[in-house]
Scaffold this active site. Structure first.
Site, PDB file in Angstrom:
ATOM      1  CB  SER A  65      -1.116   0.010   1.246  1.00 36.75           C
ATOM      2  OG  SER A  65      -1.452   1.157   1.563  1.00 36.75           O
ATOM      3  CE1 TYR A  89      -4.223  -2.031   5.056  1.00 38.74           C
ATOM      4  CE2 TYR A  89      -3.149   0.288   4.614  1.00 38.74           C
ATOM      5  CZ  TYR A  89      -3.794  -0.981   4.141  1.00 38.74           C
ATOM      6  OH  TYR A  89      -3.906  -1.080   2.712  1.00 38.74           O
TER       7      TYR A  89
END
Length: 277
Positions: A155, A168
């Site tokens: 990401s 995350y």
């Protein structure tokens, strides 16, 4: 079908929808057989609506509608033994594995100091350990076949910090570290390992009230798609709020194909410039 992956088999996690589905369909378009797995159910501490068995069936339908071949399994990436069994079944069915896409992932939100231990552990278990589990389950088949390609979905949070998602961000940074070391370990076997780094992607992972509210805390009611888009656009250099799942699948296809035969241990942003903001 142009056949960039003709004769190859791809093992894809998170295949029921979103990026994983797009990878399955796009790879099938290019001639690959697909082994698609997904949990198809809820995960503790995650409020985003989960994938379902019907979602995974739809992925299979889309692949087969293009003339592709696919087998599917309902598997939790936290269960390494189940992953190994799924990889073994897929390899037996299609005669081996050549490509691995570790795509399954979750999202949840909380400030780091307010986060529960369960949120932290679940995020790391799925988004980092689940990637490692996927690699350990499938890479032996690539070694047996004499080489291949591994694509790990990280990401922009693997390249920069983001507010409200410390767990995350830590997991996605960990995926990059795993990629870099794994690439060294498996290079003698002719296996390449790379990461793709999407910005927001127009999938159920972001298109829900939980994520939209995080982007628009100024609104009391749930934001509309357009109101969410207005805020999300500010993350990116290009004037778009998000990319499409096929954009990430196309980058994954390049890394999986022989066009990238000498590319390994690389991070490829598909981010509309978000990591430069």
């Amino acid at each position: 079908m142009t056949g960039r992956l003709a004769g190859k088999t791809a093992f894809i996690t998170g295949a029921a929808r979103g990026i994983g589905r797009a990878q399955a369909v796009r790879f099938a378009d290019e001639g690959a057989a697909i082994v698609g797995v997904d949990i198809c159910g809820p995960v503790d501490s995650v409020q985003v609506p989960p994938s379902t068995p019907e979602d995974l069936d739809e992925t299979a339908r889309l692949v087969e509608a293009r003339g592709g071949r696919i087998v599917t399994d309902v598997v939790d990436v936290r269960d390494v033994n189940a992953l190994r069994a799924a990889a073994d079944r897929g390899a037996d069915h299609f005669g081996g594995l050549d490509i691995v896409c570790a795509t399954a992932g979750i999202t949840s939100r909380a400030f780091a100091a307010d986060m529960t231990e369960s949120m932290w552990r679940t995020m790391l278990d799925v988004n980092l350990t689940g990637v490692w589990n996927t690699c350990t389950a499938a890479i032996p088949h690539l070694i047996h076949g004499g080489g291949g390609s591994v694509v790990l979905v990280s990401s922009i949070a693997g390249l920069r910090g983001l507010v409200g998602v410390a767990h995350y961000t830590a997991a996605k940074h960990g995926v990059v570290g795993l990629m870099r070391s794994l690439a060294i370990d498996v290079a003698p076997h002719g296996i390449r390992v790379n990461c793709v780094h999407p910005t927001n992607v127009d999938t159920p992972m972001i298109q829900n009230d939980v994520v939209r509210r995080a982007f628009r805390p100024d609104l009391i009611r749930p934001p509309t798609r357009d109101e969410f888009a207005e805020s999300a656009t500010r993350m990116n250099m290009l004037p778009v709020p998000w990319v499409e799942a096929v954009d990430v699948a196309n980058a994954s296809l390049f890394l999986a194909s022989d066009e990238a035969r000498y590319i390994t241990s690389a991070s490829l942003p598909v981010d509309a410039g978000a990591t430069q903001r």
